[in-house]
Scaffold this motif. Structure first.
Motif, PDB file in Angstrom:
ATOM      1  N   PHE A  99      39.484  50.475  38.931  1.00 59.54           N
ATOM      2  CA  PHE A  99      39.953  49.350  38.118  1.00 59.54           C
ATOM      3  C   PHE A  99      38.782  48.463  37.709  1.00 59.54           C
ATOM      4  N   SER A 100      37.855  48.248  38.626  1.00 54.97           N
ATOM      5  CA  SER A 100      36.672  47.455  38.310  1.00 54.97           C
ATOM      6  C   SER A 100      35.833  48.127  37.230  1.00 54.97           C
ATOM      7  N   GLY A 149      35.125  40.996  38.183  1.00 53.90           N
ATOM      8  CA  GLY A 149      34.641  40.146  39.266  1.00 53.90           C
ATOM      9  C   GLY A 149      35.722  39.651  40.192  1.00 53.90           C
ATOM     10  N   ILE A 150      36.460  38.672  39.728  1.00 51.47           N
ATOM     11  CA  ILE A 150      37.437  37.999  40.582  1.00 51.47           C
ATOM     12  C   ILE A 150      38.579  38.927  40.975  1.00 51.47           C
ATOM     13  N   SER A 151      39.084  39.697  40.045  1.00 46.05           N
ATOM     14  CA  SER A 151      40.195  40.599  40.364  1.00 46.05           C
ATOM     15  C   SER A 151      39.799  41.624  41.414  1.00 46.05           C
ATOM     16  N   THR A 152      38.607  42.166  41.307  1.00 44.93           N
ATOM     17  CA  THR A 152      38.149  43.147  42.291  1.00 44.93           C
ATOM     18  C   THR A 152      38.020  42.518  43.675  1.00 44.93           C
ATOM     19  N   LEU A 174      39.729  39.953  44.798  1.00 46.97           N
ATOM     20  CA  LEU A 174      41.080  39.711  45.307  1.00 46.97           C
ATOM     21  C   LEU A 174      41.756  41.002  45.770  1.00 46.97           C
ATOM     22  N   ILE A 175      41.564  42.079  45.024  1.00 51.18           N
ATOM     23  CA  ILE A 175      42.155  43.362  45.427  1.00 51.18           C
ATOM     24  C   ILE A 175      41.533  43.845  46.725  1.00 51.18           C
ATOM     25  N   LEU A 176      40.229  43.735  46.862  1.00 51.18           N
ATOM     26  CA  LEU A 176      39.566  44.166  48.100  1.00 51.18           C
ATOM     27  C   LEU A 176      39.975  43.299  49.283  1.00 51.18           C
ATOM     28  N   ALA A 177      40.169  42.005  49.048  1.00 43.71           N
ATOM     29  CA  ALA A 177      40.649  41.130  50.117  1.00 43.71           C
ATOM     30  C   ALA A 177      42.056  41.524  50.544  1.00 43.71           C
TER      31      ALA A 177
END
Length: 91
Positions: free
Chosen positions: A35-36, A64-67, A69-72
């Motif tokens: 996705f990133s 940046g931010i979405s990746t 948040l997904i990893l978190a």
């Protein structure tokens, strides 16, 4: 055929391959990384279309931010997707 058209076709082709890979994968970490990469390629498409402001926003938010948040979120869940027993797709 101009260089911009060739770059557009290549970027959109890579995006289509990534989209198909995301649908077929079960590893959630790999999906997050794809996705990133998809977001970075779409930022490249926006750059080729001379929409630099949209490209910067896509790179910052999408890649940046979405990746992050997904990893978190993945730290709180399992690494691999499990099939849903009630879903008709897995029967």
């Amino acid at each position: 055929m101009t260089l911009d058209f060739t770059i557009d076709v290549l970027l959109l082709g890579f995006m289509a391959v990534i989209a198909i890979a995301v649908v077929r994968m079960r590893d959630l970490f790999g999906i997050a990384m794809l996705f990133s990469l998809f977001s970075l390629l779409s930022a490249g498409v926006f750059t080729v279309m001379d929409a630099a402001d949209v490209a910067f926003t896509e790179a910052a938010v999408g890649a940046g931010i979405s990746t992050i948040l997904i990893l978190a979120t993945l730290t709180r869940t399992a690494r691999e997707e499990r099939p849903n027993k009630g879903c008709l797709l897995y029967t």
